[in-house]
Design an enzyme around this catalytic site. Structure first.
Site, PDB file in Angstrom:
ATOM      1  N   ASP A  95       1.073  -1.249   0.360  1.00 17.22           N
ATOM      2  CA  ASP A  95       0.473  -0.169   0.118  1.00 17.22           C
ATOM      3  C   ASP A  95       1.277   0.932   0.463  1.00 17.22           C
ATOM      4  OD1 ASP A  95      -1.558  -1.952  -0.123  1.00 17.22           O
ATOM      5  OD2 ASP A  95      -2.969  -0.955   2.498  1.00 17.22           O
ATOM      6  N   HIS A 148       5.049  -7.042  -0.276  1.00 16.30           N
ATOM      7  CA  HIS A 148       4.661  -8.927  -0.549  1.00 16.30           C
ATOM      8  C   HIS A 148       5.135  -9.023  -2.439  1.00 16.30           C
ATOM      9  CE1 HIS A 148       1.214  -9.520   2.124  1.00 16.30           C
ATOM     10  NE2 HIS A 148       1.433  -8.481   2.563  1.00 16.30           N
ATOM     11  N   SER A 180       8.135   3.771   5.032  1.00 12.63           N
ATOM     12  CA  SER A 180       9.484   3.889   3.964  1.00 12.63           C
ATOM     13  C   SER A 180       8.947   3.892   3.368  1.00 12.63           C
ATOM     14  CB  SER A 180      10.250   2.809   4.482  1.00 12.63           C
ATOM     15  OG  SER A 180      11.490   3.579   4.781  1.00 12.63           O
TER      16      SER A 180
END
Length: 304
Positions: free
Chosen positions: A97, A151, A252
């Site tokens: 995200d 992911h 980050s």
């Protein structure tokens, strides 16, 4: 082309960060984020949820105070189905995200950091940079309120990884615009993968107050902080699209680099676009490798 000059406020912010004891601050925040005393950790979690409007309905554990410490809440798992994955084996999914900062072609080995500002792939990932000459890249910024697990964006086979020590400047847009070669200066973990028709690098960039990065193959990579870059460490692992490969213990940036001909970015995708993990961001060339096809198989972070 000359670089756009950052404003005085941005330059002052970068100067302040350069003077701060960022590693000490990171250690303090890391310790505070792991405090298990209920009054402390619950207060931290509630303040964060209220301040950033966190939707706990997306979480596997929706009770924010059920987490043993703030970091467990911050790196919480999503509920099943919260992020649908692409069905097409040739679709490249967003690994996180966040917000798309930059994307496009790698000019030789030069990447765009921000408008008018560039840096070199060799400074970012080291000796493997030549493999990505004239390939593709994208940079995704994770704000503090984003979901913070990383992911696999496609079926991947891990071949090697390295830890590159560095500074811990903020990676927010203001600092990125004002600090040359920021992503090649900050501490980072570089993972190298084989996938259909080429190679993919996933770079997990640390930042101010983000001194801790975990991977599923090595557990907690940092802290402790090291002074010298590690050589490329051979590793093996097969990851289906959408399978967890790492996580940040605060917000980050993730940078993807692809070898020439491996992928094309989706039309209409550009800087500033909001992303959700699993969202289609490109198309993968070549045939699907048998090494890493299918759905996530349940790898998890090996805790140190």
């Amino acid at each position: 082309m000359s670089a756009a000059q950052p404003g005085a406020a941005a330059r002052l912010l970068v100067l302040l960060q350069a003077l701060l004891p960022t590693r000490l601050l990171s250690r303090v925040v890391h310790a505070l984020a792991h405090v298990r005393a209920r009054p402390v950790k619950n207060a931290l979690i509630r303040i964060f949820v209220t301040r950033f409007g966190v939707d706990m309905r997306e979480a596997a554990e929706p009770d924010a105070t059920a987490y043993p410490h703030f970091n467990a809440f911050f790196t919480r798992a999503l509920a099943p189905g919260a992020r649908p994955l692409p069905e097409d084996a040739h679709t490249v999914a967003s690994p996180v995200d966040g917000t798309m900062s930059e994307l496009g072609a790698i000019d030789g080995t030069t990447l765009i950091q921000a408008k008018g500002s560039h840096y070199d792939a060799a400074g970012l990932i080291g000796e493997d940079a030549g493999d990505f000459r004239d390939g593709r890249f994208c940079t995704i910024y994770l704000a503090p309120w984003n979901y913070h697990r990383i992911h696999a964006p496609a079926p991947l086979s891990l071949t090697a990884w390295r830890h590159i020590p560095g500074r811990l400047f903020s990676v927010n847009p203001v600092t990125v615009s004002a600090r040359p070669r920021l992503f090649a200066r900050n501490e980072r973990v570089v993972a190298l993968f084989d996938c259909a028709g080429g190679r993919l690098a996933v770079v997990m960039v640390g930042a101010l107050l983000v001194g801790s990065v975990d991977t599923v193959w090595a557990g907690r990579v940092t802290p402790p902080h090291r002074r010298r870059p590690s050589p490329a460490i051979p590793a093996r692992g097969r990851y289906a699209v959408g399978e967890e490969i790492g996580r940040f213990n605060m917000g980050s940036t993730v940078i993807l680099l692809a070898t020439p001909g491996l992928l094309e970015w989706s039309g209409g995708l550009g800087p500033g676009a909001p992303l959700r993990m699993g969202q289609a961001i490109g198309t993968l060339g070549g045939a699907e490798p048998s090494a890493a096809a299918g759905r996530p198989s349940g790898h998890d972070i090996a805790r140190s």
